[in-house]
Design a protein around this motif. Structure first.
Motif, mmCIF file in Angstrom:
data_model
loop_
_atom_site.group_PDB
_atom_site.id
_atom_site.type_symbol
_atom_site.label_atom_id
_atom_site.label_comp_id
_atom_site.label_asym_id
_atom_site.label_seq_id
_atom_site.Cartn_x
_atom_site.Cartn_y
_atom_site.Cartn_z
ATOM 1 N N LYS A 1 24.276 34.964 48.636
ATOM 2 C CA LYS A 1 25.607 35.437 48.216
ATOM 3 C C LYS A 1 26.530 34.242 48.047
ATOM 4 O O LYS A 1 27.235 34.132 47.040
ATOM 5 N N ASN A 2 26.498 33.340 48.999
ATOM 6 C CA ASN A 2 27.337 32.143 48.909
ATOM 7 C C ASN A 2 26.925 31.249 47.745
ATOM 8 O O ASN A 2 27.779 30.674 47.068
ATOM 9 N N VAL A 3 25.630 31.144 47.501
ATOM 10 C CA VAL A 3 25.158 30.343 46.367
ATOM 11 C C VAL A 3 25.667 30.949 45.057
ATOM 12 O O VAL A 3 26.100 30.218 44.157
ATOM 13 N N SER A 4 25.643 32.274 44.947
ATOM 14 C CA SER A 4 26.140 32.898 43.714
ATOM 15 C C SER A 4 27.647 32.686 43.567
ATOM 16 O O SER A 4 28.138 32.437 42.456
ATOM 17 N N MET A 5 28.400 32.756 44.669
ATOM 18 C CA MET A 5 29.839 32.480 44.595
ATOM 19 C C MET A 5 30.081 31.011 44.249
ATOM 20 O O MET A 5 31.036 30.696 43.537
ATOM 21 N N LEU A 6 29.224 30.137 44.726
ATOM 22 C CA LEU A 6 29.315 28.727 44.368
ATOM 23 C C LEU A 6 29.155 28.567 42.854
ATOM 24 O O LEU A 6 29.902 27.814 42.216
ATOM 25 N N GLY A 7 28.217 29.299 42.283
ATOM 26 C CA GLY A 7 28.039 29.276 40.830
ATOM 27 C C GLY A 7 29.282 29.758 40.102
ATOM 28 O O GLY A 7 29.715 29.148 39.112
ATOM 29 N N GLY A 8 29.884 30.842 40.590
ATOM 30 C CA GLY A 8 31.119 31.332 39.977
ATOM 31 C C GLY A 8 32.247 30.332 40.082
ATOM 32 O O GLY A 8 32.997 30.114 39.126
ATOM 33 N N ALA A 9 32.361 29.692 41.232
ATOM 34 C CA ALA A 9 33.415 28.688 41.420
ATOM 35 C C ALA A 9 33.201 27.501 40.488
ATOM 36 O O ALA A 9 34.163 26.964 39.926
ATOM 37 N N LEU A 10 31.961 27.098 40.310
ATOM 38 C CA LEU A 10 31.687 25.981 39.397
ATOM 39 C C LEU A 10 32.048 26.354 37.957
ATOM 40 O O LEU A 10 32.574 25.521 37.216
ATOM 41 N N LEU A 11 31.790 27.600 37.570
ATOM 42 C CA LEU A 11 32.194 28.047 36.226
ATOM 43 C C LEU A 11 33.711 27.987 36.071
ATOM 44 O O LEU A 11 34.223 27.483 35.072
ATOM 45 N N ILE A 12 34.424 28.497 37.067
ATOM 46 C CA ILE A 12 35.894 28.465 37.005
ATOM 47 C C ILE A 12 36.390 27.026 36.988
ATOM 48 O O ILE A 12 37.355 26.701 36.296
ATOM 49 N N SER A 13 35.720 26.139 37.725
ATOM 50 C CA SER A 13 36.148 24.736 37.761
ATOM 51 C C SER A 13 36.057 24.079 36.386
ATOM 52 O O SER A 13 36.746 23.102 36.117
ATOM 53 N N GLN A 14 35.214 24.617 35.521
ATOM 54 C CA GLN A 14 35.053 24.040 34.189
ATOM 55 C C GLN A 14 35.824 24.784 33.108
ATOM 56 O O GLN A 14 36.336 24.182 32.174
#
Length: 148
Positions: free
Chosen positions: A121-134
Motif C-alpha cells: 500500500k505504501n509502495v503504491s502511494m509512493l508511486g502516486g506521490a512520484l507522479l504528483i511530484s512530476q
C-alpha cells in the motif's frame, strides 16, 4: 457552422471541467490517509510502537514525520506547491515503509501477510506521490490559479 463550433467549444469546456473534478477527487482521496493518520503521530502508543520497531529517536522522529505528512497532504489536497508536497510525502513514505512494514522479518504467516499488504500500500502511494511530484496538482488547484 458557427453553432457546430459553439457545441464543440461547450463539449471541450464540459470535458475539461469533469477532468478537473476527477483530479480534485484524486488529490482528495490521495491526501486523506495522510491527513487522518497524522494525529496518531503525536500519541504515546504510536511513538512506543515505532521505538519497538527500531525507529531511532522515535519520540522526535514520529511527531516530526507527522508534521511532514500533514504538510505534504495539505499541499497536495489544496494543490498549493503540490510538487513540493509530493516530495514531502516521498520523504515520509520511504523510511516509514522500510522501518515499520518489514514483512520479511515476521515469522507469523498472517502478520507477515498483513505487513506485506501495508508495505505494498505504501509502495503504491509512493508511486502516486512520484507522479504528483512530476505532473503537479492539475486544474482546480492553487498552483493552477497562479499560472494564469
Amino acid at each position: 457552422m458557427a453553432t457546430n463550433s459553439i457545441a464543440i467549444s461547450k463539449n471541450v469546456a464540459l470535458t475539461s471541467f469533469w477532468q478537473g473534478a476527477v483530479v480534485v477527487l484524486g488529490r482528495f482521496l490521495f491526501a486523506l490517509i495522510f491527513l487522518f493518520a497524522t494525529p496518531n503521530h503525536f500519541n504515546k502508543q504510536t511513538i512506543a510502537f515505532s521505538a519497538s520497531q527500531g525507529v531511532p529517536l522515535a519520540s522526535i522522529a514520529v511527531p516530526l514525520s507527522g508534521v511532514v505528512a500533514i504538510a505534504g497532504g495539505l499541499s497536495i489536497l489544496l494543490g498549493y506547491r503540490a510538487k513540493l508536497g509530493a516530495w514531502l510525502i516521498v520523504l515520509f513514505l520511504i523510511p516509514v515503509t522500510l522501518m515499520l512494514h518489514k514483512f520479511w522479518t515476521v515469522t507469523d504467516p498472517m502478520m507477515a501477510q498483513i505487513q506485506m499488504i501495508l508495505f505494498m500500500k505504501n509502495v503504491s502511494m509512493l508511486g502516486g506521490a512520484l507522479l504528483i511530484s512530476q505532473f503537479g496538482a492539475g486544474p482546480f488547484s492553487l498552483d493552477a490559479r497562479g499560472s494564469r
